[in-house]
Design an enzyme around this catalytic site. Structure first.
Site, mmCIF file in Angstrom:
data_model
loop_
_atom_site.group_PDB
_atom_site.id
_atom_site.type_symbol
_atom_site.label_atom_id
_atom_site.label_comp_id
_atom_site.label_asym_id
_atom_site.label_seq_id
_atom_site.Cartn_x
_atom_site.Cartn_y
_atom_site.Cartn_z
ATOM 1 N N LYS A 31 64.622 40.157 -7.029
ATOM 2 C CA LYS A 31 64.509 38.906 -7.660
ATOM 3 C C LYS A 31 65.824 38.566 -7.300
ATOM 4 O O LYS A 31 67.014 37.586 -6.724
ATOM 5 C CB LYS A 31 63.632 38.026 -8.575
ATOM 6 C CG LYS A 31 62.276 38.394 -7.480
ATOM 7 C CD LYS A 31 61.283 37.056 -8.725
ATOM 8 C CE LYS A 31 60.409 37.604 -9.398
ATOM 9 N NZ LYS A 31 59.751 36.219 -8.244
ATOM 10 N N ASN A 76 49.494 37.606 -9.033
ATOM 11 C CA ASN A 76 50.984 37.526 -9.776
ATOM 12 C C ASN A 76 51.073 35.488 -9.896
ATOM 13 O O ASN A 76 50.354 35.172 -8.776
ATOM 14 C CB ASN A 76 51.896 38.537 -9.263
ATOM 15 C CG ASN A 76 52.668 37.284 -7.785
ATOM 16 O OD1 ASN A 76 53.404 36.016 -8.430
ATOM 17 N ND2 ASN A 76 52.450 37.588 -6.883
ATOM 18 N N PHE A 80 58.874 32.139 -9.732
ATOM 19 C CA PHE A 80 60.360 32.788 -9.093
ATOM 20 C C PHE A 80 61.134 32.342 -10.244
ATOM 21 O O PHE A 80 62.235 32.022 -10.294
ATOM 22 C CB PHE A 80 60.436 30.846 -9.196
ATOM 23 C CG PHE A 80 60.086 30.627 -7.040
ATOM 24 C CD1 PHE A 80 59.298 31.761 -6.322
ATOM 25 C CD2 PHE A 80 59.978 29.268 -6.432
ATOM 26 C CE1 PHE A 80 59.059 31.177 -5.608
ATOM 27 C CE2 PHE A 80 59.567 29.347 -5.314
ATOM 28 C CZ PHE A 80 59.117 30.512 -4.328
ATOM 29 N N SER A 140 54.760 30.497 -1.047
ATOM 30 C CA SER A 140 54.542 30.659 -3.271
ATOM 31 C C SER A 140 52.996 29.854 -3.746
ATOM 32 O O SER A 140 53.349 28.860 -3.845
ATOM 33 C CB SER A 140 55.604 30.652 -4.251
ATOM 34 O OG SER A 140 55.283 31.218 -5.425
ATOM 35 N N ASN A 142 52.784 29.605 -7.047
ATOM 36 C CA ASN A 142 53.131 29.596 -7.895
ATOM 37 C C ASN A 142 54.032 28.793 -8.265
ATOM 38 O O ASN A 142 53.797 28.672 -9.907
ATOM 39 C CB ASN A 142 53.514 31.399 -8.528
ATOM 40 C CG ASN A 142 52.636 32.091 -8.510
ATOM 41 O OD1 ASN A 142 51.174 31.848 -8.267
ATOM 42 N ND2 ASN A 142 52.384 33.035 -7.289
ATOM 43 N N THR A 143 54.338 28.157 -7.450
ATOM 44 C CA THR A 143 55.725 26.753 -7.614
ATOM 45 C C THR A 143 54.494 25.168 -7.286
ATOM 46 O O THR A 143 54.099 25.802 -6.406
ATOM 47 C CB THR A 143 56.311 26.987 -7.013
ATOM 48 O OG1 THR A 143 57.301 28.264 -7.579
ATOM 49 C CG2 THR A 143 57.542 25.201 -7.413
ATOM 50 N N LYS A 178 59.102 31.650 5.952
ATOM 51 C CA LYS A 178 57.794 32.386 5.231
ATOM 52 C C LYS A 178 56.307 31.587 5.239
ATOM 53 O O LYS A 178 56.270 30.977 4.473
ATOM 54 C CB LYS A 178 58.411 33.339 3.878
ATOM 55 C CG LYS A 178 56.640 34.446 3.478
ATOM 56 C CD LYS A 178 58.206 35.345 2.377
ATOM 57 C CE LYS A 178 56.862 37.118 1.766
ATOM 58 N NZ LYS A 178 57.229 37.151 1.067
ATOM 59 N N ASN A 207 52.953 35.329 3.128
ATOM 60 C CA ASN A 207 53.129 35.744 1.442
ATOM 61 C C ASN A 207 51.246 35.716 0.431
ATOM 62 O O ASN A 207 50.786 36.041 1.145
ATOM 63 C CB ASN A 207 53.255 34.615 0.840
ATOM 64 C CG ASN A 207 54.763 33.930 -0.565
ATOM 65 O OD1 ASN A 207 54.197 34.870 -1.486
ATOM 66 N ND2 ASN A 207 55.745 33.662 -0.606
HETATM 67 C C1 LIG Z 1 54.987 40.239 -7.903
HETATM 68 C C2 LIG Z 1 55.252 39.997 -7.113
HETATM 69 C C3 LIG Z 1 56.270 38.963 -6.617
HETATM 70 C C4 LIG Z 1 56.659 38.516 -5.464
HETATM 71 N N1 LIG Z 1 58.256 36.644 -5.445
HETATM 72 C C5 LIG Z 1 57.860 37.016 -4.325
HETATM 73 C C6 LIG Z 1 59.113 35.888 -3.733
HETATM 74 O O1 LIG Z 1 59.151 35.671 -4.940
HETATM 75 N N2 LIG Z 1 59.302 35.475 -2.538
HETATM 76 C C7 LIG Z 1 58.454 35.380 -2.010
HETATM 77 O O2 LIG Z 1 58.657 34.992 -0.448
HETATM 78 N N3 LIG Z 1 56.998 36.576 -1.670
HETATM 79 C C8 LIG Z 1 57.088 37.319 -3.344
HETATM 80 N N4 LIG Z 1 56.082 38.386 -3.465
HETATM 81 C C9 LIG Z 1 55.295 38.060 -2.204
HETATM 82 C C10 LIG Z 1 55.259 39.907 -0.836
HETATM 83 O O3 LIG Z 1 56.753 39.553 -1.154
HETATM 84 C C11 LIG Z 1 54.870 40.147 -0.337
HETATM 85 O O4 LIG Z 1 54.835 38.564 0.656
HETATM 86 C C12 LIG Z 1 53.015 39.522 -0.482
HETATM 87 O O5 LIG Z 1 53.429 40.647 -1.785
HETATM 88 C C13 LIG Z 1 52.415 40.930 0.588
HETATM 89 O O6 LIG Z 1 53.093 41.724 0.152
HETATM 90 P P1 LIG Z 1 52.196 42.889 0.106
HETATM 91 O O7 LIG Z 1 50.889 43.200 0.034
HETATM 92 O O8 LIG Z 1 52.189 44.707 0.564
HETATM 93 O O9 LIG Z 1 52.108 42.863 -1.624
HETATM 94 C C14 LIG Z 1 55.938 38.425 -4.863
HETATM 95 C C15 LIG Z 1 54.754 39.107 -4.894
HETATM 96 C C16 LIG Z 1 54.267 40.456 -5.586
HETATM 97 C C17 LIG Z 1 53.063 41.577 -5.907
#
Ligand SMILES: Cc1cc2nc3c(=O)[nH]c(=O)nc-3n(C[C@H](O)[C@H](O)[C@H](O)COP(=O)(O)O)c2cc1C
Length: 304
Positions: A31, A76, A80, A140, A142-143, A178, A207
């Site tokens: 991040k 999660n 941010f 996201s 989470n915001t 995204k 996402n």
């Molecule tokens: C702990 C965590 C934090 C994440 N933080 C962000 C983020 O800050 N911005 C974002 O665009 N996606 C974030 N993601 C989403 C990932 O980039 C990805 O789009 C999502 O996890 C799906 O892929 P995966 O199944 O391979 O994990 C986060 C995912 C996880 C698990």
């Protein structure tokens, strides 16, 4: 030497950039752009830093990250957490790797949606000279309220504003959007139109999801965990569906970075066959370890 697969057949030319291979590290892992130099040794073709916001913020209280081992998934609600865009830039200036770096940008929690554009502009301008491409994150879970920015009117305004600034630069940078996996088909149709109208360079799908159906983890465990975005194997099918739908409906007009539930070479190939030009991993990297990058690249070569 251990993790890299060097082979010209893995090279990908997209948005005017040459990717050494199609396997990237998804946003949210680095991040604050602290680890990208070291992470580049694991054989990635690109790394996306962020999400960064204009001002540093702590994110949600801990615990905010949970493993669902029965589902090979994560939930999660980080929110941010980051040290702010200027702090990321300080470290990006110390770039020792030639690897392609993307900048994923968002808004601060305390910024109301009607002022959100300003936050994205600040991140875009501050990062501009230090990343190779941008991802606008409006997905996201989470915001609070962030996903409302995916609606047609605010999203078109946001992307047009960034593109206006971009087009005035000497060397414009690719901008991608995204999206969440929780959009309906008609909302995805809107997204396709918006990408066309705003001449965006591509899409990152997807996402994390707020959906909790078909999990092996019990409802009691899920209740104990609480809100957040679900990633990993439980997201795989939906993410592939979104990629396939958008790719077919748009006639492959723009490149898609496929992300969601890739834990093996087969999963990565599924995304590429659905229409993704590049892929990214996060949860698969957590569960499988760093050798997953090499395994995927070797698997792609074997399939040729
Ligand atoms: C702990 C965590 C934090 C994440 N933080 C962000 C983020 O800050 N911005 C974002 O665009 N996606 C974030 N993601 C989403 C990932 O980039 C990805 O789009 C999502 O996890 C799906 O892929 P995966 O199944 O391979 O994990 C986060 C995912 C996880 C698990």
């Amino acid at each position: 030497m251990i993790f890299r697969v060097r082979d010209k057949r893995l090279h990908r030319q997209l948005f005017g950039l040459t990717f050494e291979n199609p396997v990237g590290l998804a946003a949210g892992f680095d991040k604050d752009a602290i680890l990208f130099n070291e992470l580049s040794s694991f054989g990635f073709g690109f790394i996306e830093i962020g999400t960064v916001t204009p001002v540093a913020q702590a994110g949600n209280p801990k615990p905010r990250l949970f493993r669902l081992p029965k589902d090979q998934s994560l939930i999660n609600r980080m929110g941010f957490n980051n040290q702010g865009v200027e702090s990321a830039v300080k470290r990006l200036k110390n770039r020792k790797t030639k690897l392609i770096i993307g900048g994923n940008i968002g808004k601060n929690k305390l910024t109301p949606n009607h002022n959100a554009i300003q936050d994205y502009i600040i991140c875009f301008e501050t990062l501009f000279d230090h990343v190779d491409y941008f991802v606008v994150n409006v997905s996201s879970p989470n915001t609070p309220g962030l996903r409302e920015l995916q609606e047609k009117e605010p999203l078109t305004k946001l992307l047009n504003t960034l593109q206006d600034i971009n087009s005035k630069k000497e060397n414009r940078k690719p901008i991608l959007l995204k999206i969440a996996p929780d959009l309906s088909n008609s909302e995805l149709d809107d997204i396709i139109d918006i990408i066309s109208d705003t001449k965006l360079d591509g899409l990152v799908a997807c996402n994390t999801t707020i959906d909790r159906s078909d999990l092996a983890t019990s409802n009691i465990e899920l209740d104990l965990i609480g809100n957040g975005g679900l990633s990993g194997k439980a997201l795989k099918i939906r993410s592939t569906e979104v990629i396939k739908y958008v790719h077919q409906k748009s006639n492959g007009k723009f490149p898609i970075i496929g992300v969601g539930g890739i834990h093996s070479a087969e999963d990565a190939i599924e995304k590429l066959e659905a229409g993704a030009s590049l892929i990214q991993i996060y949860t698969g990297f957590v569960y499988e370890g760093p050798s997953i990058v090499k395994k995927i690249n070797k698997g792609i070569l074997k399939k040729l």
